[in-house]
Design a protein around this motif. Structure first.
Motif, PDB file in Angstrom:
ATOM      1  N   ALA A 177       0.825  -1.211   0.000  1.00 45.55           N
ATOM      2  CA  ALA A 177       0.000   0.000   0.000  1.00 45.55           C
ATOM      3  C   ALA A 177       0.858   1.259   0.000  1.00 45.55           C
ATOM      4  N   ALA A 178       2.031   1.182   0.628  1.00 42.26           N
ATOM      5  CA  ALA A 178       2.945   2.331   0.659  1.00 42.26           C
ATOM      6  C   ALA A 178       3.725   2.484  -0.638  1.00 42.26           C
ATOM      7  N   GLY A 179       3.538   1.556  -1.577  1.00 44.65           N
ATOM      8  CA  GLY A 179       4.236   1.636  -2.857  1.00 44.65           C
ATOM      9  C   GLY A 179       5.695   1.264  -2.776  1.00 44.65           C
ATOM     10  N   CYS A 180       6.054   0.430  -1.796  1.00 39.94           N
ATOM     11  CA  CYS A 180       7.453   0.034  -1.592  1.00 39.94           C
ATOM     12  C   CYS A 180       7.647  -1.427  -1.991  1.00 39.94           C
ATOM     13  N   GLY A 181       8.886  -1.769  -2.260  1.00 37.30           N
ATOM     14  CA  GLY A 181       9.201  -3.128  -2.672  1.00 37.30           C
ATOM     15  C   GLY A 181       9.688  -4.025  -1.553  1.00 37.30           C
ATOM     16  N   ARG A 188      13.104   3.148   5.317  1.00 38.95           N
ATOM     17  CA  ARG A 188      14.131   4.166   5.065  1.00 38.95           C
ATOM     18  C   ARG A 188      13.783   5.105   3.925  1.00 38.95           C
ATOM     19  N   GLY A 189      12.801   4.719   3.087  1.00 40.04           N
ATOM     20  CA  GLY A 189      12.477   5.528   1.918  1.00 40.04           C
ATOM     21  C   GLY A 189      13.082   4.935   0.662  1.00 40.04           C
ATOM     22  N   LYS A 190      12.539   5.328  -0.480  1.00 38.85           N
ATOM     23  CA  LYS A 190      12.992   4.751  -1.745  1.00 38.85           C
ATOM     24  C   LYS A 190      14.337   5.303  -2.182  1.00 38.85           C
ATOM     25  N   SER A 191      14.671   6.498  -1.728  1.00 41.12           N
ATOM     26  CA  SER A 191      15.955   7.102  -2.074  1.00 41.12           C
ATOM     27  C   SER A 191      16.505   7.815  -0.851  1.00 41.12           C
ATOM     28  N   GLU A 195      12.198  10.540   2.964  1.00 43.00           N
ATOM     29  CA  GLU A 195      12.094  10.074   4.344  1.00 43.00           C
ATOM     30  C   GLU A 195      11.108   8.912   4.421  1.00 43.00           C
ATOM     31  N   GLY A 196      11.535   7.815   4.994  1.00 42.12           N
ATOM     32  CA  GLY A 196      10.659   6.668   5.163  1.00 42.12           C
ATOM     33  C   GLY A 196       9.853   6.764   6.443  1.00 42.12           C
ATOM     34  N   ARG A 197       9.376   5.600   6.899  1.00 42.58           N
ATOM     35  CA  ARG A 197       8.526   5.560   8.101  1.00 42.58           C
ATOM     36  C   ARG A 197       9.301   5.221   9.363  1.00 42.58           C
ATOM     37  N   PHE A 198      10.638   5.152   9.257  1.00 40.87           N
ATOM     38  CA  PHE A 198      11.428   4.774  10.438  1.00 40.87           C
ATOM     39  C   PHE A 198      11.276   5.793  11.565  1.00 40.87           C
ATOM     40  N   LYS A 221      11.480  -4.797  22.740  1.00 40.07           N
ATOM     41  CA  LYS A 221      12.885  -5.031  22.394  1.00 40.07           C
ATOM     42  C   LYS A 221      13.007  -5.824  21.097  1.00 40.07           C
ATOM     43  N   HIS A 222      12.065  -6.762  20.876  1.00 44.82           N
ATOM     44  CA  HIS A 222      12.124  -7.570  19.654  1.00 44.82           C
ATOM     45  C   HIS A 222      11.746  -6.738  18.424  1.00 44.82           C
ATOM     46  N   VAL A 223      10.758  -5.859  18.576  1.00 39.94           N
ATOM     47  CA  VAL A 223      10.383  -4.985  17.464  1.00 39.94           C
ATOM     48  C   VAL A 223      11.555  -4.077  17.099  1.00 39.94           C
ATOM     49  N   PHE A 224      12.200  -3.510  18.114  1.00 33.77           N
ATOM     50  CA  PHE A 224      13.342  -2.620  17.869  1.00 33.77           C
ATOM     51  C   PHE A 224      14.490  -3.371  17.197  1.00 33.77           C
ATOM     52  N   SER A 225      14.840  -4.529  17.733  1.00 36.89           N
ATOM     53  CA  SER A 225      15.993  -5.268  17.200  1.00 36.89           C
ATOM     54  C   SER A 225      15.704  -5.868  15.832  1.00 36.89           C
ATOM     55  N   TRP A 226      14.426  -6.113  15.507  1.00 34.69           N
ATOM     56  CA  TRP A 226      14.088  -6.624  14.178  1.00 34.69           C
ATOM     57  C   TRP A 226      14.041  -5.491  13.157  1.00 34.69           C
ATOM     58  N   THR A 227      13.645  -4.318  13.608  1.00 33.57           N
ATOM     59  CA  THR A 227      13.508  -3.177  12.710  1.00 33.57           C
ATOM     60  C   THR A 227      14.858  -2.567  12.356  1.00 33.57           C
ATOM     61  N   LEU A 228      15.726  -2.434  13.349  1.00 34.37           N
ATOM     62  CA  LEU A 228      16.988  -1.717  13.162  1.00 34.37           C
ATOM     63  C   LEU A 228      17.830  -2.225  11.987  1.00 34.37           C
ATOM     64  N   PRO A 229      18.024  -3.539  11.801  1.00 34.55           N
ATOM     65  CA  PRO A 229      18.876  -3.992  10.692  1.00 34.55           C
ATOM     66  C   PRO A 229      18.354  -3.623   9.304  1.00 34.55           C
ATOM     67  N   HIS A 230      17.077  -3.274   9.189  1.00 33.42           N
ATOM     68  CA  HIS A 230      16.548  -2.898   7.880  1.00 33.42           C
ATOM     69  C   HIS A 230      16.979  -1.492   7.459  1.00 33.42           C
ATOM     70  N   VAL A 231      17.458  -0.700   8.409  1.00 34.08           N
ATOM     71  CA  VAL A 231      17.881   0.675   8.097  1.00 34.08           C
ATOM     72  C   VAL A 231      19.404   0.701   8.118  1.00 34.08           C
ATOM     73  N   THR A 232      19.998   0.899   6.967  1.00 33.15           N
ATOM     74  CA  THR A 232      21.449   0.795   6.818  1.00 33.15           C
ATOM     75  C   THR A 232      22.042   2.146   6.439  1.00 33.15           C
ATOM     76  N   ARG A 233      23.330   2.154   6.184  1.00 36.58           N
ATOM     77  CA  ARG A 233      24.030   3.349   5.710  1.00 36.58           C
ATOM     78  C   ARG A 233      23.514   3.731   4.337  1.00 36.58           C
ATOM     79  N   PRO A 234      23.256   4.983   4.029  1.00 33.79           N
ATOM     80  CA  PRO A 234      23.464   6.198   4.825  1.00 33.79           C
ATOM     81  C   PRO A 234      22.219   6.669   5.583  1.00 33.79           C
ATOM     82  N   TRP A 235      21.169   5.839   5.585  1.00 32.66           N
ATOM     83  CA  TRP A 235      19.899   6.286   6.164  1.00 32.66           C
ATOM     84  C   TRP A 235      19.902   6.283   7.693  1.00 32.66           C
ATOM     85  N   LEU A 236      20.781   5.502   8.312  1.00 32.66           N
ATOM     86  CA  LEU A 236      20.712   5.348   9.769  1.00 32.66           C
ATOM     87  C   LEU A 236      21.287   6.541  10.522  1.00 32.66           C
ATOM     88  N   SER A 237      22.260   7.198   9.951  1.00 35.52           N
ATOM     89  CA  SER A 237      22.983   8.259  10.665  1.00 35.52           C
ATOM     90  C   SER A 237      22.084   9.339  11.265  1.00 35.52           C
TER      91      SER A 237
END
Length: 494
Positions: A177-181, A188-191, A195-198, A221-237
């Protein structure tokens, strides 16, 4: 109008609801009130699910304020959350009845979310609604629905097969529905510029990830630890201030599983945030001290995770130290290696011996010639680990052989004086491997023999041929083919 009459009217009316039907805004506000008060909510959730299924998109979404639907979705997400526990009782086992009830609530709420997402997807294609209406609504409901799905999609005490299946379907529908793959793209967003929904997700999690609250909801804690790895460089900074404190908080717990979870989150942050941002406000030092304290643990999985994390953090600290021109007599790498060698000398648990031995070559490579300052203790560790077999895979011995090779390569001027003890230990290990009658596979034995041979060759080179001289007598009298072959390779190497 009674809800049953409303549902019947909506089913019969088709695209254009009759004038007697109240606006969706009014109906959803009433349902939200039912979910917010203390009355039983299961019936209200099922009624809402039927309403979402029966309603036409234009009646449901046309003229509806996004905040109204956002508040309703948030209330549903909280209703489906696992029961809160007291901070002091957070580690007690769950009761079966509580778990079953939580799973049923989640399945009902998930069904309602699925119907809502179907309506949103259909509304995007309608001229009277379109993205201009659906977009703001998705911004409001995306965060709570995502947290719901992440809470219930993996096997936990508060889930069952039905709730997990519904949650996974909800997440797939939300991303679509958000138009994401992918989930990563959704967060993190498409580019890099989008800005994504993080931010929305972390905004909702922030209030539950404090020192006094993070254990009350066991899913947080599980939601946080499962979500975090999906946001990588350069979006996490940009989100460093939001993600670093929770990761440190979880890693500082007394339970080993929480420590491990927190360390893995810290490792992801170290790998995906620029070194300059990590060093700002002394953040890297704070993380270093948190990890260093974990080295006193007796749990092999935690020690392995901490050592891997430290090996990626230490270059950041050393680079910052050089830039500030603060030359210290001992570096952070020296401090860690001193403690690791101290633990290795007295360690008798095979699992920990394997973890330490696998990590040691990286420390030697990192220090380079500076490893010469640790040779006395390192030599004792190498001799002790070469002497003891650690099982079929011989991970500890193989790691120590690699460590010895790296040490010889970097500190070769200090090796001739240690030649007698190292030569004796390597020859003894060659004989032990050759005469080993245990279940050690042949490829492992071959790797041990090859590693020992390479060490002997390196020792011979840095001692100007002394190893060949000392092996003359052994070579002429050796009757064991495998040992003789290893010595022959040393003698013939130039």
């Amino acid at each position: 109008m009674e809800l049953s009459s409303l549902l019947q009217a909506l089913r019969l009316a088709g695209p254009q609801p009759p004038p007697a039907v109240p606006p969706a805004e009014q109906v959803l506000l009433q349902l939200g009130q039912l979910l917010s008060d203390g009355a039983p909510k299961a019936g209200a959730v099922r009624d809402l699910c039927a309403l979402m299924e029966a309603a036409d998109c234009r009646w449901l979404l046309g003229g509806l304020r996004p905040a109204t639907l956002g508040g309703l979705v948030l209330a549903l997400s909280r209703y489906a959350a696992p029961p809160e526990q007291e901070q002091e009782a957070a580690d007690l086992p769950w009761k079966d009845g509580v778990c079953a009830a939580a799973a049923e609530r989640a399945a009902d709420v998930g069904a309602a979310f699925l119907h809502l997402l179907v309506k949103l997807e259909a509304a995007k294609a309608q001229e009277s609604l379109g993205v201009s209406v659906v977009g703001p609504i998705l911004c409001r409901v995306g965060g709570p629905i995502y947290i719901f799905a992440a809470t219930h999609m993996v096997e936990r005490p508060w889930t069952n097969g039905r709730s997990r299946s519904v949650a996974r379907e909800v997440l797939e529908s939300l991303v679509q529905a958000a138009g994401c793959g992918s989930v990563a793209e959704f967060l993190r967003g498409k580019s890099e510029d989008e800005e994504g929904r993080f931010a929305a997700v972390m905004g909702l999690l922030k209030q539950e990830l404090t020192k006094d609250t993070w254990k009350r909801n066991p899913a947080t804690k599980h939601v946080f630890s499962w979500t975090l790895p999906h946001v990588t460089r350069p979006w996490l900074s940009p989100y460093l201030e939001q993600v670093l404190p929770p990761a440190l908080l979880i890693s500082d717990d007394y339970r080993e599983d929480n420590k491990l979870l927190g360390v893995r989150c810290l490792h992801h942050i170290i790998l995906n945030v620029p070194a300059a941002d990590l060093c700002q406000f002394n953040r890297a030092q704070v993380v270093y001290h948190a990890l260093y304290n974990h080295l006193y643990s007796r749990e092999a999985p935690l020690i392995q995770a901490v050592l891997l994390c430290l090996m990626d953090l230490l270059p950041v600290l050393e680079r910052a130290q050089r830039q500030q021109k603060r030359l210290r007599p001992t570096t952070h790498c020296d401090e860690v290696l001193q403690l690791v060698l101290t633990h290795m000398e007295a360690e008798h648990l095979l699992a920990l011996r394997r973890v330490y031995a696998r990590a040691l070559p990286a420390f030697v490579q990192s220090l380079g010639i500076l490893i010469a300052g640790h040779l006395k203790r390192l030599e004792r560790v190498i001799l002790g680990y070469l002497e003891v077999s650690d099982g079929p895979e011989e991970e500890a011995r193989l790691g120590i052989l690699e460590t010895l090779q790296c040490t010889i390569e970097h500190a070769w001027p200090r090796m001739p004086c240690r030649l007698p003890v190292l030569l004796k230990a390597l020859l003894k290990m060659l004989w032990d491997v050759h005469t080993d009658q245990s279940s050690t596979p042949e490829p492992v034995k071959a790797a041990l023999l090859q590693g020992a041979t390479e060490c002997l060759i390196l020792l011979d080179r840095c001692s100007e041929g002394q190893v060949k001289v000392l092996l003359e007598g052994v070579y002429s009298s050796c009757e064991e083919n495998r040992v003789w072959e290893c010595i022959r390779k040393v003698r013939e190497n130039t």
